[in-house]
Motif scaffolding. Structure first.
Motif, mmCIF file in Angstrom:
data_model
loop_
_atom_site.group_PDB
_atom_site.id
_atom_site.type_symbol
_atom_site.label_atom_id
_atom_site.label_comp_id
_atom_site.label_asym_id
_atom_site.label_seq_id
_atom_site.Cartn_x
_atom_site.Cartn_y
_atom_site.Cartn_z
ATOM 1 N N GLN A 156 0.831 -1.206 0.000
ATOM 2 C CA GLN A 156 0.000 0.000 0.000
ATOM 3 C C GLN A 156 0.868 1.260 0.000
ATOM 4 O OE1 GLN A 156 -3.673 0.111 0.019
ATOM 5 N NE2 GLN A 156 -2.963 2.070 -0.785
ATOM 6 N N LYS A 157 1.941 1.225 0.772
ATOM 7 C CA LYS A 157 2.846 2.379 0.836
ATOM 8 C C LYS A 157 3.449 2.678 -0.539
ATOM 9 C CE LYS A 157 7.177 3.928 2.991
ATOM 10 N NZ LYS A 157 8.268 3.548 3.934
ATOM 11 N N GLU A 158 3.897 1.647 -1.248
ATOM 12 C CA GLU A 158 4.529 1.862 -2.553
ATOM 13 C C GLU A 158 3.501 2.197 -3.625
ATOM 14 O OE1 GLU A 158 7.899 2.057 -3.300
ATOM 15 O OE2 GLU A 158 7.873 2.205 -1.114
ATOM 16 N N ARG A 159 2.324 1.663 -3.505
ATOM 17 C CA ARG A 159 1.249 2.026 -4.440
ATOM 18 C C ARG A 159 0.934 3.509 -4.316
ATOM 19 N NH1 ARG A 159 -4.729 -0.772 -4.021
ATOM 20 N NH2 ARG A 159 -5.845 0.498 -5.523
ATOM 21 N N ASP A 160 0.786 3.993 -3.081
ATOM 22 C CA ASP A 160 0.536 5.415 -2.866
ATOM 23 C C ASP A 160 1.711 6.256 -3.365
ATOM 24 O OD1 ASP A 160 -1.898 4.850 -1.708
ATOM 25 O OD2 ASP A 160 -1.200 5.098 0.354
ATOM 26 N N ARG A 161 2.907 5.749 -3.162
ATOM 27 C CA ARG A 161 4.098 6.479 -3.604
ATOM 28 C C ARG A 161 4.134 6.595 -5.120
ATOM 29 N NH1 ARG A 161 9.625 4.204 -3.754
ATOM 30 N NH2 ARG A 161 11.041 5.936 -4.194
ATOM 31 N N ALA A 162 3.772 5.510 -5.811
ATOM 32 C CA ALA A 162 3.730 5.545 -7.274
ATOM 33 C C ALA A 162 2.742 6.600 -7.763
ATOM 34 C CB ALA A 162 3.358 4.170 -7.816
ATOM 35 N N ILE A 163 1.579 6.651 -7.140
ATOM 36 C CA ILE A 163 0.563 7.627 -7.533
ATOM 37 C C ILE A 163 1.067 9.048 -7.288
ATOM 38 C CG2 ILE A 163 -1.741 8.512 -7.007
ATOM 39 C CD1 ILE A 163 -2.534 5.580 -6.336
ATOM 40 N N LYS A 164 1.657 9.266 -6.122
ATOM 41 C CA LYS A 164 2.153 10.606 -5.783
ATOM 42 C C LYS A 164 3.242 11.056 -6.761
ATOM 43 C CE LYS A 164 3.592 13.407 -1.843
ATOM 44 N NZ LYS A 164 3.888 13.400 -0.388
ATOM 45 N N ILE A 165 4.147 10.141 -7.108
ATOM 46 C CA ILE A 165 5.215 10.469 -8.064
ATOM 47 C C ILE A 165 4.614 10.831 -9.421
ATOM 48 C CG2 ILE A 165 7.135 9.502 -9.401
ATOM 49 C CD1 ILE A 165 7.782 7.810 -6.849
ATOM 50 N N ALA A 166 3.632 10.047 -9.868
ATOM 51 C CA ALA A 166 3.019 10.290 -11.174
ATOM 52 C C ALA A 166 2.350 11.661 -11.225
ATOM 53 C CB ALA A 166 2.017 9.191 -11.501
ATOM 54 N N ILE A 167 1.606 11.996 -10.176
ATOM 55 C CA ILE A 167 0.934 13.300 -10.132
ATOM 56 C C ILE A 167 1.967 14.425 -10.130
ATOM 57 C CG2 ILE A 167 -0.508 14.820 -8.716
ATOM 58 C CD1 ILE A 167 -1.965 12.267 -7.742
ATOM 59 N N ASP A 168 3.010 14.246 -9.339
ATOM 60 C CA ASP A 168 4.047 15.272 -9.249
ATOM 61 C C ASP A 168 4.784 15.445 -10.566
ATOM 62 O OD1 ASP A 168 5.828 17.074 -7.539
ATOM 63 O OD2 ASP A 168 7.302 15.640 -8.302
ATOM 64 N N GLU A 169 5.163 14.328 -11.206
ATOM 65 C CA GLU A 169 5.930 14.418 -12.444
ATOM 66 C C GLU A 169 5.068 14.955 -13.587
ATOM 67 O OE1 GLU A 169 9.310 14.388 -14.728
ATOM 68 O OE2 GLU A 169 9.133 14.058 -12.562
ATOM 69 N N ALA A 170 3.804 14.584 -13.616
ATOM 70 C CA ALA A 170 2.908 15.131 -14.640
ATOM 71 C C ALA A 170 2.789 16.639 -14.470
ATOM 72 C CB ALA A 170 1.542 14.466 -14.571
ATOM 73 N N GLY A 171 2.740 17.078 -13.226
ATOM 74 C CA GLY A 171 2.782 18.512 -12.931
ATOM 75 C C GLY A 171 1.714 19.331 -13.634
ATOM 76 N N GLY A 172 0.560 18.733 -13.871
ATOM 77 C CA GLY A 172 -0.513 19.447 -14.533
ATOM 78 C C GLY A 172 -0.381 19.523 -16.038
ATOM 79 N N ARG A 173 0.685 18.936 -16.586
ATOM 80 C CA ARG A 173 0.874 18.972 -18.046
ATOM 81 C C ARG A 173 -0.179 18.121 -18.753
ATOM 82 N NH1 ARG A 173 6.915 17.140 -18.869
ATOM 83 N NH2 ARG A 173 6.498 15.955 -16.959
ATOM 84 N N VAL A 174 -0.530 17.001 -18.132
ATOM 85 C CA VAL A 174 -1.600 16.139 -18.638
ATOM 86 C C VAL A 174 -2.392 15.643 -17.436
ATOM 87 C CG1 VAL A 174 -0.293 15.362 -20.664
ATOM 88 C CG2 VAL A 174 -0.199 14.023 -18.540
ATOM 89 N N PRO A 175 -3.645 15.246 -17.632
ATOM 90 C CA PRO A 175 -4.418 14.709 -16.516
ATOM 91 C C PRO A 175 -3.904 13.335 -16.082
ATOM 92 C CG PRO A 175 -5.677 14.571 -18.540
ATOM 93 C CD PRO A 175 -4.445 15.358 -18.861
ATOM 94 N N VAL A 176 -4.110 13.023 -14.817
ATOM 95 C CA VAL A 176 -3.709 11.740 -14.248
ATOM 96 C C VAL A 176 -4.943 11.005 -13.745
ATOM 97 C CG1 VAL A 176 -2.390 10.596 -12.410
ATOM 98 C CG2 VAL A 176 -1.423 12.589 -13.601
#
Length: 306
Positions: free
Chosen positions: A56-76
């Protein structure tokens, strides 16, 4: 309201290290590669992303990284699917704290489904407990329940439910949804790549191809031609994508074949999470050869269109 989650949105793989924790550096490179090459959005923590194999910790981490890296450039879009309504609500509340992303929700799994109404109530309760956009995800092999078009139409009336990803493979049911939601703001995504061309030509808003990060050009072109109603060019792209899809059955595990093929980009390791069957050396060679063949086909496609 303008549609937000449209286009080619791959169910992105989750690179992991030798401890099966998210390889953040490789993951960020993969996400930016997708965005830089015109991919319209990112679907993180789906089945292709080994979401339930991660802790669960790594799943949440993956999601957080994806949102951060996308940075609003594309929807997540982020998978919050789980085995009970309460667990999904908890996942969705954590998602809200991470940033702007839609919660992708399946029927609960590891359950003996009695009725379709269970899943309607599932979405009703989740909607009451979140401010996030919600997307329906129909994937019967993993949930034990095939949502019907009638059920999708019921769930779509629930507040905050904005769209649907159909990986049931039941094209007649998806066509019913295309007809019912035509002209509305409700988003319809085809999750079965072999049905994507027909879906786009009939009015779908996008599709979810796992190999798009490796070969973004034909996938994006098929979306664009399909939206224009250009049958000939849509089908030409579909022929290329069908050839790309022959990579999957080269290994025993589609996850292993997809992850190895995408690792050829040079951003991360091919490693899959235990106990998934790993790729074998002879299978790697066959995928390598297939990738080179596809590159030639794409080059020929460009020449024809030039």
């Amino acid at each position: 309201m303008a549609k937000k989650y449209i286009g080619v949105i791959p169910p992105i793989v989750t690179p992991v290290d030798e401890h099966e924790n998210v390889d953040e550096k490789g993951f960020r490179k993969l996400i930016s590669h997708c965005i830089d090459n015109g991919i319209h959005g990112i679907f993180v923590a789906g089945s292709n992303g080994e979401c339930l194999a991660l802790t669960q910790k790594e799943r949440d981490r993956a999601i957080k990284i994806a949102i951060d890296e996308a940075g609003g450039r594309v929807p997540v879009m982020a998978g919050v699917m789980d085995s009970s309504t309460r667990r999904v609500i908890e996942n969705t509340k954590r998602l809200e704290q991470m940033g702007d992303a839609a919660a992708v929700i399946t029927p609960v799994f590891y359950a003996r489904h009695a009725t379709q109404d269970e899943t309607v109530r599932h979405f009703e309760e989740i909607s009451r407990n979140t401010a996030a956009d919600l997307l329906i995800y129909n994937i019967p092999p993993f949930t034990g329940q095939t949502l019907t078009a009638a059920t999708i139409i019921k769930i779509a009336k629930i507040d905050k439910v904005v769209g649907y990803k159909d990986t049931s493979g039941s094209f007649p049911e998806f066509q019913k949804c295309l007809s019912h939601f035509k002209g509305t703001d409700f988003v319809l995504h085809q999750g079965a790549t072999n049905l994507a061309a027909a879906s786009m030509l009939l009015g779908a808003d996008g599709y979810i191809p796992s190999m798009a990060p490796l070969f973004p050009e034909p996938h994006i072109a098929m979306y664009e031609y399909g939206r224009k109603g250009d049958i000939a060019n849509t089908m030409a792209c579909n022929d290329l994508i069908a050839e790309i899809s022959t990579i999957w059955p080269i290994t025993k595990s589609q996850t292993a074949s997809t992850k190895y093929a995408l690792s050829r980009l040079g951003f991360f390791d091919k490693r899959v999470i235990q106990p998934t069957e790993p790729i074998q050396p002879d299978e790697e060679k066959r995928i390598d050869a297939k990738i080179e063949d596809i590159k030639k086909l794409i080059a020929n496609f460009r020449e024809v269109k030039a």
